[in-house]
Motif scaffolding. Structure first.
Motif, short mmCIF file in Angstrom:
data_model
loop_
_atom_site.label_atom_id
_atom_site.label_comp_id
_atom_site.label_asym_id
_atom_site.label_seq_id
_atom_site.Cartn_x
_atom_site.Cartn_y
_atom_site.Cartn_z
N ILE A 1 49.13 14.00 41.62
CA ILE A 1 48.10 15.04 41.46
C ILE A 1 48.73 16.37 41.06
O ILE A 1 48.25 17.05 40.14
N LEU A 2 49.80 16.74 41.74
CA LEU A 2 50.46 18.01 41.43
C LEU A 2 51.08 17.99 40.05
O LEU A 2 51.06 19.00 39.33
N ASN A 3 51.64 16.86 39.65
CA ASN A 3 52.21 16.76 38.31
C ASN A 3 51.13 16.88 37.24
O ASN A 3 51.34 17.52 36.20
N GLU A 4 49.98 16.26 37.46
CA GLU A 4 48.89 16.36 36.50
C GLU A 4 48.42 17.80 36.33
O GLU A 4 48.03 18.20 35.23
N LYS A 5 48.44 18.56 37.41
CA LYS A 5 48.03 19.96 37.35
C LYS A 5 49.17 20.90 36.95
O LYS A 5 48.95 22.11 36.83
N GLY A 6 50.37 20.35 36.77
CA GLY A 6 51.52 21.19 36.44
C GLY A 6 51.95 22.08 37.59
O GLY A 6 52.50 23.17 37.37
N LEU A 7 51.70 21.62 38.82
CA LEU A 7 51.96 22.46 39.99
C LEU A 7 53.06 21.90 40.89
O LEU A 7 53.33 22.48 41.94
N PHE A 8 53.66 20.77 40.52
CA PHE A 8 54.68 20.20 41.39
C PHE A 8 55.87 21.16 41.48
O PHE A 8 56.42 21.59 40.48
N GLY A 9 56.25 21.49 42.70
CA GLY A 9 57.34 22.43 42.92
C GLY A 9 56.93 23.88 42.81
O GLY A 9 57.77 24.78 42.95
N ARG A 10 55.63 24.14 42.56
CA ARG A 10 55.17 25.53 42.39
C ARG A 10 54.13 25.93 43.43
O ARG A 10 53.94 27.12 43.67
N LEU A 11 53.44 24.95 44.02
CA LEU A 11 52.37 25.25 44.97
C LEU A 11 52.58 24.46 46.24
O LEU A 11 52.66 23.23 46.20
N ALA A 12 52.65 25.16 47.37
CA ALA A 12 52.83 24.50 48.67
C ALA A 12 51.48 24.37 49.35
O ALA A 12 50.81 25.37 49.60
#
Length: 434
Positions: free
Chosen positions: A293-304
């Protein structure tokens, strides 16, 4: 709308409120159609709402509604939101009625809001539940938990047999259900018996998440992500609150149940241990959904989605609970140590999976990463029967030598390929190496 006040004054309280709702609907429809961005209700209109719907004191003796008139007003409001087809109008109208203004009318707002949302649940008014979900996202958490408390009291305490009605919000409005879970996990923090979730509520939440693990992510999945999320609002997901429930439950629920039995009640209450075990497993499964899910949103490693501050507070609470449990280790039941270990195991499991899935952010070499490594090493060093301070290095403890000096734990051997109790098959770059 300020010019209609004189026409409302001669009317009885219910008629005036109904007439104002009618004009408010027309006013907001025109406001939305005008294309003004953002559409904003003027202060004169808000004053009319406070005077004729919330009945805040003005420059006259404001009459109060009877209980029957208030019930009729709630029915009129339910119909008004149900018949309005445009969501933008409904949302703006709900905000005009219930957004807090920081004045004495706010108490009346909260009282009417609790009754309206409770009625909407009872009669299945989905538009109101959707508006309430938005309100819960944007309002200070203090007021969110007040609304949650009203709903829990109405459906889990005051009216026997009404729990199935509340349970239907899962299918009626998943957005509201997600926000409701976030609010109740914020409200019930296990700091006292009154702030321990009722069994009916616990059973309901476990069944919801088991049936649909994505439920707890609905607000996150369907809302624009802003870096300026107010710290006073509810978390974007209930994951932090659910993790807190699972970790503290082995120690707190046992204590509260023992106190209830001492007072001569709750002898036939079902065992809650399996419920919290099922909830813990479901939370871990939700965390494992996050990388994609986070990868699809481009948020992996950026949003906790799990905040380190809340986890630090949780570990502090857990240290205090372990200390309390240790004081009774030699005089009370033999399972105290096992329950303490269970709480630590769950904390370490949640940390491991959260770090691996990107829900908890920490980089190599910083203090957060070292803190997590030390905590994971503590649980892997087992069997650890008691650990007094989880912020320092783990120590061995013997229950048979309460007053003897405590020796350092020997150096740990290399970890096996799939150490337990961690979940196998999860990539995790921060496992301790010694």
């Amino acid at each position: 709308m300020g010019d209609i006040r004189q026409s409302l004054l001669p009317r009885d309280v219910l008629s005036a409120a109904k007439e104002l709702l009618y004009h408010l609907d027309i006013y907001i429809c025109n406001l939305v159609q005008s294309g003004r961005q953002p559409p904003q209700v003027d202060s004169k209109t808000l004053e009319l709402v406070e005077e004729f719907i919330l009945h805040a004191p003005k420059d006259r003796n404001t009459p109060r509604m009877s209980a029957l008139q208030e019930l009729q007003l709630l029915e009129i409001m339910c119909s008004c939101f149900q018949e309005q087809s445009r969501d933008a109008v409904r949302q703006l109208m709900f905000a005009a009625l219930f957004n807090l203004q920081g004045n004495q009318a706010d108490e009346s707002r909260m009282a009417l809001l609790g009754k309206l949302v409770s009625m909407a649940i009872a009669v299945g008014r989905v538009p109101i539940l959707e508006c309430a979900a938005t309100w819960l996202q944007r309002t200070h958490r203090v007021y969110c938990v007040r609304l949650a408390q009203v709903l829990v009291d109405d459906y889990c305490s005051m009216v026997p047999g009404s729990v199935p009605t509340l349970q239907n919000i899962h299918s009626a409005s998943p957005r509201f259900c997600c926000q409701f879970i976030t609010a109740v996990t914020t409200l019930y923090d296990f700091t006292s018996e009154e702030l321990t979730p009722p069994l009916e509520l616990l059973q309901m939440i476990v069944s919801w998440i088991q049936d649909d693990p994505h439920l707890v992510l609905i607000t996150f999945l369907n809302s624009p992500i802003s870096g300026s999320q107010p710290i006073t609002s509810l978390d974007v997901t209930p994951l932090g609150g659910l993790v807190r429930w699972c970790i503290k439950a082995p120690l707190v629920y046992r204590r509260d149940k023992k106190q209830a039995l001492t007072n001569g009640s709750s002898e036939n209450e079902p065992e809650v241990g399996p419920l919290f075990s099922a909830l813990h497993l479901s939370v871990l499964q939700v965390l494992m959904l996050l990388p994609n899910i986070l990868n699809e949103k481009g948020l992996f490693g950026r949003l906790a989605l799990l905040q380190m501050e809340s986890l630090a507070a949780l570990t502090s609470d857990l240290s205090r609970l372990l200390d309390q449990a240790d004081k009774h280790t030699h005089t009370s039941s033999a399972d105290t140590l096992a329950l303490s270990q269970l709480a630590l195991d769950r904390l370490a499991q949640a940390l491991q999976v959260a770090m691996a899935s990107g829900a908890l952010l920490c980089s190599r070499g910083n203090s957060v990463e070292k803190w997590c490594r030390d905590l994971l090493q503590l649980v892997l060093s087992g069997p650890v029967m008691y650990y007094n301070n989880i912020h320092t290095s783990p120590l061995a403890y013997s229950p048979h030598a309460a007053h003897s000096p405590i020796a350092p734990h020997p150096t740990l051997p290399a970890l096996p390929t799939h150490p337990q109790p961690f979940m196998t098959g999860m990539p995790f770059p921060f496992r301790p190496s010694h």
